[in-house]
Write a protein that holds these residues in place. Structure first.
Motif, PDB file in Angstrom:
ATOM      1  N   SER A   2      43.906  73.916  74.721  1.00 60.39           N
ATOM      2  CA  SER A   2      42.485  74.000  74.439  1.00 60.39           C
ATOM      3  C   SER A   2      42.245  74.964  73.284  1.00 60.39           C
ATOM      4  O   SER A   2      42.919  75.981  73.148  1.00 60.39           O
ATOM      5  N   GLN A   3      41.279  74.615  72.445  1.00 62.11           N
ATOM      6  CA  GLN A   3      40.931  75.451  71.304  1.00 62.11           C
ATOM      7  C   GLN A   3      39.742  76.318  71.644  1.00 62.11           C
ATOM      8  O   GLN A   3      38.826  75.894  72.341  1.00 62.11           O
ATOM      9  N   THR A   4      39.747  77.536  71.143  1.00 58.13           N
ATOM     10  CA  THR A   4      38.576  78.383  71.257  1.00 58.13           C
ATOM     11  C   THR A   4      37.650  78.052  70.089  1.00 58.13           C
ATOM     12  O   THR A   4      38.060  77.394  69.123  1.00 58.13           O
ATOM     13  N   LEU A   5      36.440  78.510  70.182  1.00 56.32           N
ATOM     14  CA  LEU A   5      35.489  78.291  69.094  1.00 56.32           C
ATOM     15  C   LEU A   5      35.993  78.920  67.797  1.00 56.32           C
ATOM     16  O   LEU A   5      35.848  78.349  66.719  1.00 56.32           O
ATOM     17  N   LEU A   6      36.645  80.067  67.895  1.00 57.27           N
ATOM     18  CA  LEU A   6      37.198  80.706  66.701  1.00 57.27           C
ATOM     19  C   LEU A   6      38.298  79.854  66.074  1.00 57.27           C
ATOM     20  O   LEU A   6      38.399  79.775  64.844  1.00 57.27           O
ATOM     21  N   ASP A   7      39.095  79.167  66.892  1.00 58.32           N
ATOM     22  CA  ASP A   7      40.113  78.251  66.359  1.00 58.32           C
ATOM     23  C   ASP A   7      39.456  77.123  65.564  1.00 58.32           C
ATOM     24  O   ASP A   7      39.955  76.718  64.506  1.00 58.32           O
ATOM     25  N   VAL A   8      38.356  76.614  66.072  1.00 60.53           N
ATOM     26  CA  VAL A   8      37.632  75.546  65.376  1.00 60.53           C
ATOM     27  C   VAL A   8      37.094  76.064  64.042  1.00 60.53           C
ATOM     28  O   VAL A   8      37.157  75.368  63.021  1.00 60.53           O
ATOM     29  N   VAL A   9      36.575  77.290  64.046  1.00 59.63           N
ATOM     30  CA  VAL A   9      36.098  77.903  62.794  1.00 59.63           C
ATOM     31  C   VAL A   9      37.236  77.939  61.784  1.00 59.63           C
ATOM     32  O   VAL A   9      37.065  77.541  60.626  1.00 59.63           O
ATOM     33  N   HIS A  10      38.402  78.383  62.211  1.00 59.84           N
ATOM     34  CA  HIS A  10      39.555  78.471  61.311  1.00 59.84           C
ATOM     35  C   HIS A  10      39.963  77.093  60.805  1.00 59.84           C
ATOM     36  O   HIS A  10      40.353  76.944  59.645  1.00 59.84           O
ATOM     37  N   ASP A  11      39.881  76.071  61.656  1.00 59.81           N
ATOM     38  CA  ASP A  11      40.193  74.706  61.230  1.00 59.81           C
ATOM     39  C   ASP A  11      39.254  74.259  60.104  1.00 59.81           C
ATOM     40  O   ASP A  11      39.699  73.685  59.108  1.00 59.81           O
ATOM     41  N   TYR A  12      37.965  74.509  60.275  1.00 59.31           N
ATOM     42  CA  TYR A  12      37.003  74.135  59.231  1.00 59.31           C
ATOM     43  C   TYR A  12      37.238  74.934  57.945  1.00 59.31           C
ATOM     44  O   TYR A  12      37.098  74.400  56.847  1.00 59.31           O
ATOM     45  N   GLU A  13      37.591  76.186  58.073  1.00 59.02           N
ATOM     46  CA  GLU A  13      37.876  76.984  56.881  1.00 59.02           C
ATOM     47  C   GLU A  13      39.107  76.459  56.149  1.00 59.02           C
ATOM     48  O   GLU A  13      39.138  76.414  54.915  1.00 59.02           O
ATOM     49  N   ARG A  14      40.125  76.026  56.894  1.00 60.55           N
ATOM     50  CA  ARG A  14      41.310  75.424  56.270  1.00 60.55           C
ATOM     51  C   ARG A  14      40.941  74.114  55.580  1.00 60.55           C
ATOM     52  O   ARG A  14      41.401  73.832  54.475  1.00 60.55           O
ATOM     53  N   GLN A  15      40.111  73.306  56.242  1.00 62.70           N
ATOM     54  CA  GLN A  15      39.672  72.048  55.634  1.00 62.70           C
ATOM     55  C   GLN A  15      38.937  72.320  54.326  1.00 62.70           C
ATOM     56  O   GLN A  15      39.136  71.611  53.338  1.00 62.70           O
ATOM     57  N   ALA A  16      38.104  73.341  54.321  1.00 61.63           N
ATOM     58  CA  ALA A  16      37.349  73.679  53.106  1.00 61.63           C
ATOM     59  C   ALA A  16      38.287  74.098  51.984  1.00 61.63           C
ATOM     60  O   ALA A  16      38.076  73.725  50.823  1.00 61.63           O
ATOM     61  N   SER A  17      39.312  74.856  52.317  1.00 59.41           N
ATOM     62  CA  SER A  17      40.225  75.332  51.268  1.00 59.41           C
ATOM     63  C   SER A  17      41.097  74.212  50.709  1.00 59.41           C
ATOM     64  O   SER A  17      41.544  74.297  49.567  1.00 59.41           O
ATOM     65  N   ARG A  18      41.308  73.137  51.488  1.00 59.99           N
ATOM     66  CA  ARG A  18      42.149  72.026  51.029  1.00 59.99           C
ATOM     67  C   ARG A  18      41.353  70.879  50.434  1.00 59.99           C
ATOM     68  O   ARG A  18      41.938  69.971  49.828  1.00 59.99           O
ATOM     69  N   ALA A  19      40.053  70.890  50.612  1.00 55.38           N
ATOM     70  CA  ALA A  19      39.242  69.753  50.172  1.00 55.38           C
ATOM     71  C   ALA A  19      39.230  69.642  48.647  1.00 55.38           C
ATOM     72  O   ALA A  19      39.160  70.634  47.937  1.00 55.38           O
ATOM     73  N   VAL A  20      39.298  68.407  48.183  1.00 60.37           N
ATOM     74  CA  VAL A  20      39.254  68.138  46.745  1.00 60.37           C
ATOM     75  C   VAL A  20      37.809  67.951  46.300  1.00 60.37           C
ATOM     76  O   VAL A  20      37.397  68.496  45.278  1.00 60.37           O
TER      77      VAL A  20
END
Length: 110
Positions: A2-20
């Motif tokens: 299970s992911q915590t809300l903070l894990d989800v935040v980190h996932d979105y931040e990673r997506q933002a850094s990789r987005a073209v």
């Protein structure tokens, strides 16, 4: 797992850094910021304690202290907290602010 809300935040931040695409990057950043704010607000709801974490948004401890009649200022190493002529409290990440109904004291992280 299970992911915590903070894990989800980190996932979105990673997506933002990789987005073209700019739009995709901005959407991911906005979502991460919204979730980080929601997480911080959830932590700040308890009127008797507030744990200072690296993920804590700067303004949340300030607002929490103001609700108890204290002035708090964010600094390089943490927060300076004071009310009237009481001794100054220096709080940093890892500390917990405790409210006993009369005053704020500082608790160490466990």
């Amino acid at each position: 797992m299970s992911q915590t809300l903070l894990d989800v935040v980190h996932d979105y931040e990673r997506q933002a850094s990789r987005a073209v695409r700019w739009e995709t990057r901005e959407d991911a950043r906005r979502t991460a910021n919204y979730l980080r704010r929601m997480l911080g607000n959830r932590e700040a709801v308890d009127p008797t304690r507030f744990e200072l974490r690296l993920s804590t948004l700067i303004d949340l401890p300030v607002t929490w202290c103001e609700r108890h009649g204290y002035r708090a200022v964010a600094g390089l190493e943490g927060y300076v907290i004071q009310r009237g002529d009481e001794p100054t409290i220096i709080a940093k990440v890892g500390n917990t602010l405790l409210w006993d109904g009369q005053r704020i004291t500082l608790g160490e992280a466990t």
